[in-house]
Design an enzyme around this catalytic site. Structure first.
Site, short mmCIF file in Angstrom:
data_model
loop_
_atom_site.label_atom_id
_atom_site.label_comp_id
_atom_site.label_asym_id
_atom_site.label_seq_id
_atom_site.Cartn_x
_atom_site.Cartn_y
_atom_site.Cartn_z
N ALA A 138 39.14 44.74 43.88
CA ALA A 138 39.99 43.54 43.84
C ALA A 138 41.37 43.88 44.41
O ALA A 138 41.56 43.87 45.63
CB ALA A 138 40.06 43.01 42.42
N ARG A 139 42.29 44.22 43.54
CA ARG A 139 43.63 44.68 43.92
C ARG A 139 44.04 45.74 42.91
O ARG A 139 43.76 45.61 41.72
CB ARG A 139 44.63 43.53 43.88
CG ARG A 139 44.59 42.60 45.06
CD ARG A 139 45.10 43.23 46.35
NE ARG A 139 45.12 42.31 47.45
CZ ARG A 139 44.10 42.13 48.31
NH1 ARG A 139 43.00 42.84 48.17
NH2 ARG A 139 44.21 41.28 49.31
N HIS A 146 41.06 51.29 50.65
CA HIS A 146 41.07 49.82 50.86
C HIS A 146 40.29 49.45 52.13
O HIS A 146 40.85 48.87 53.07
CB HIS A 146 42.51 49.31 50.93
CG HIS A 146 42.64 47.85 50.58
ND1 HIS A 146 43.74 47.30 50.00
CD2 HIS A 146 41.76 46.82 50.76
CE1 HIS A 146 43.57 46.00 49.83
NE2 HIS A 146 42.36 45.69 50.29
N GLU A 175 49.79 50.92 46.68
CA GLU A 175 49.38 51.28 48.04
C GLU A 175 50.59 51.30 48.97
O GLU A 175 51.45 50.43 48.83
CB GLU A 175 48.34 50.27 48.56
CG GLU A 175 47.04 50.36 47.82
CD GLU A 175 46.01 49.32 48.28
OE1 GLU A 175 46.16 48.77 49.37
OE2 GLU A 175 45.07 49.08 47.51
N ILE A 182 32.88 37.01 46.19
CA ILE A 182 32.50 38.44 46.17
C ILE A 182 31.77 38.79 44.88
O ILE A 182 30.74 39.48 44.90
CB ILE A 182 33.75 39.33 46.40
CG1 ILE A 182 34.32 39.05 47.80
CG2 ILE A 182 33.39 40.81 46.24
CD1 ILE A 182 35.69 39.65 48.07
N GLY A 227 33.67 34.68 41.89
CA GLY A 227 33.75 33.80 43.06
C GLY A 227 32.81 34.31 44.12
O GLY A 227 31.70 34.77 43.82
P1 NAP Z 1 37.27 33.88 45.02
O1 NAP Z 1 36.02 33.36 45.63
O2 NAP Z 1 38.46 33.00 44.96
O3 NAP Z 1 36.92 34.43 43.55
C1 NAP Z 1 37.88 34.82 42.65
C2 NAP Z 1 37.29 34.80 41.25
O4 NAP Z 1 38.26 35.34 40.36
C3 NAP Z 1 36.93 33.39 40.74
O5 NAP Z 1 35.72 33.42 40.06
C4 NAP Z 1 38.07 33.10 39.77
O6 NAP Z 1 37.71 32.28 38.68
C5 NAP Z 1 38.34 34.48 39.23
N1 NAP Z 1 39.67 34.54 38.61
C6 NAP Z 1 40.86 34.18 39.11
N2 NAP Z 1 41.83 34.36 38.19
C7 NAP Z 1 41.22 34.84 37.08
C8 NAP Z 1 41.68 35.20 35.80
N3 NAP Z 1 42.97 35.11 35.47
N4 NAP Z 1 40.77 35.65 34.90
C9 NAP Z 1 39.46 35.73 35.23
N5 NAP Z 1 38.97 35.39 36.43
C10 NAP Z 1 39.84 34.95 37.34
O7 NAP Z 1 37.77 35.18 45.80
P2 NAP Z 1 36.87 36.25 46.60
O8 NAP Z 1 36.71 35.85 48.00
O9 NAP Z 1 35.69 36.59 45.77
O10 NAP Z 1 37.92 37.49 46.59
C11 NAP Z 1 38.41 38.03 45.39
C12 NAP Z 1 39.49 39.06 45.64
O11 NAP Z 1 38.91 40.25 46.14
C13 NAP Z 1 40.53 38.69 46.70
O12 NAP Z 1 41.52 37.84 46.20
C14 NAP Z 1 41.08 40.05 47.09
O13 NAP Z 1 42.19 40.40 46.29
C15 NAP Z 1 39.92 40.99 46.81
N6 NAP Z 1 39.33 41.55 48.05
C16 NAP Z 1 39.41 42.89 48.27
C17 NAP Z 1 38.84 43.43 49.40
C18 NAP Z 1 38.91 44.91 49.66
O14 NAP Z 1 39.00 45.29 50.82
N7 NAP Z 1 38.82 45.74 48.65
C19 NAP Z 1 38.20 42.61 50.34
C20 NAP Z 1 38.15 41.25 50.09
C21 NAP Z 1 38.72 40.73 48.93
P3 NAP Z 1 37.27 30.75 38.86
O15 NAP Z 1 35.96 30.82 39.60
O16 NAP Z 1 37.08 30.28 37.49
O17 NAP Z 1 38.34 30.10 39.65
C1 GLV Z 2 41.21 42.54 51.39
O1 GLV Z 2 41.65 43.24 50.55
C2 GLV Z 2 41.24 41.13 51.40
O2 GLV Z 2 41.87 40.51 50.52
O3 GLV Z 2 40.63 40.56 52.32
#
Ligand code: NAP
Ligand code: GLV
Length: 329
Positions: free
Chosen positions: A236-237, A284, A266, A157, A155
């Site tokens: 991710a998580r 995180h 966490e 990120i 997606g």
């Molecule tokens: P996003 O745009 O919604 O992208 C999520 C991606 O994951 C999409 O490509 C989705 O597939 C895919 N996905 C969902 N379920 C899946 C599964 N069962 N198997 C395979 N792929 C799957 O979200 P984003 O904004 O990139 O953020 C992603 C995640 O990063 C957040 O939900 C959060 O948990 C984490 N995050 C962490 C931090 C941190 O501080 N470390 C910061 C920000 C976010 P489709 O495209 O096919 O729907």
């Molecule tokens: C951070 O982990 C977020 O989901 O924005």
């Protein structure tokens, strides 16, 4: 005008924006609130701005009957029972886009640090002094340029991580629920099933949300498919990876190393991860840059102001709640 409860230390200008709109604002600046304390703190609130460490479940919604919106200070909403929010007619909003680049940068920081053993080298230099230039030094790493990166979750990120990989001349593989032909063309990325991605990649970067389907997506079997010289990065998580299995893989040399920003329980970190030299750990901080956190705060306030005016919040996670009869405050 409504009461807005913010469960964390917050930017003063954003609190002022809420007050100027006529709302009463309370801010909790101490350690993250447990559930009973959060419910007491937010009594009579119409809006809640919350941290990822605040668990917002059905009991919270039942205990705060005036609530109209929960604005999450993060993009992942696994800390919120969104279905319960919807049943109670409460908006849930998150922080997409504004943190994408900062989080992709951190994924790359972990990848490079693990590949080139930056943290170990820094610690050893401070402890033991500069060892002199040697041809085969203690901190020999692995190449990044020209290697294969496998991105799980493609997606916002995941794609931002892929864009950076192009500058490193890498082959980009990805896995997601759906194929993205347009992005494949733009980035030269190739969709592959997860087992193939794990087998072929030198670096595996996790960018999926935490859902029942992604819980322990990476366990012993998946780690066993990875190359022995591969590195796993998780921004991710934590629960997307079976941490016990990861410790096993790192100790047994099933993979070369890992870079982890998130942890299964966490704020607890697996005690054995803390003892391993082939893993780089950050608490995180994926989106923790000043500019990004300001944008996240501003977006949360935009969402709250819209909801309390009776308008649709810009980054609504549960659109089923809209439109609904909701008088503006
Ligand atoms: P996003 O745009 O919604 O992208 C999520 C991606 O994951 C999409 O490509 C989705 O597939 C895919 N996905 C969902 N379920 C899946 C599964 N069962 N198997 C395979 N792929 C799957 O979200 P984003 O904004 O990139 O953020 C992603 C995640 O990063 C957040 O939900 C959060 O948990 C984490 N995050 C962490 C931090 C941190 O501080 N470390 C910061 C920000 C976010 P489709 O495209 O096919 O729907
Ligand atoms: C951070 O982990 C977020 O989901 O924005």
């Amino acid at each position: 005008m409504g009461k807005v409860a913010i469960t964390t230390k917050f930017f003063r200008e954003e609190v002022e924006r809420l007050r100027k709109a006529g709302h009463t604002v309370v801010v909790h600046e101490g350690a993250p609130l447990g559930k009973p304390e959060l419910i007491a703190f937010a009594q009579d609130a119409e809006a809640l701005i919350v941290l990822l460490s605040n668990r917002i479940d059905a009991e919270v919604f039942s205990s705060l009957p005036k609530l109209k919106i929960v604005a999450n200070l993060g993009v992942g909403v696994d800390n919120i029972d969104v279905a319960a929010a919807t049943r109670h007619g409460v908006f849930v909003t998150n922080a997409p886009e504004v943190l994408t680049e900062a989080t992709a940068d951190l994924a790359w920081a972990l990848l490079l640090a693990a590949a080139r053993r930056i943290v170990e080298a820094d610690q050893d230099l401070r402890r033991e002094g500069f060892p002199g230039w040697t041809f085969l030094p203690k901190h020999m790493g692995v190449d990044v340029y020209g290697k294969t990166i496998g991105i799980v979750g493609f997606g916002r990120i995941g794609q931002a991580v892929a864009k950076r990989a192009k500058g490193f001349g890498m082959t980009v593989l990805y896995h997601a629920r759906t194929r993205k032909p347009k992005v494949e063309e733009e980035l030269g990325a190739r969709f592959v099933p997860l087992p193939e991605l794990l087998r072929e990649s030198d670096f595996v970067v996790l960018c999926v949300p935490l859902t029942p389907e992604t819980h322990h997506l990476i366990g012993k079997n998946e780690l066993s498919l990875m190359k022995r010289e591969a590195i796993l990065v998780n921004v991710a998580r934590g629960p997307v990876v079976d941490e016990e299995a990861l410790v096993w893989a790192l100790k047994e040399g099933k993979i070369l190393g890992a870079g982890l920003d998130v942890f299964e329980r966490e704020p607890e970190v697996h005690p054995e991860l803390l003892t391993l030299r082939n893993v780089v750990l950050t608490p995180h901080i994926g989106s923790a840059t000043w500019a990004t956190r300001r944008r996240m705060a501003a977006l949360a306030v935009d969402n709250v102001l819209a909801a309390l005016r009776g308008e649709r919040p810009p980054t609504l996670v549960n659109p089923e709640v809209w439109p609904k009869v909701m008088p503006a405050t």
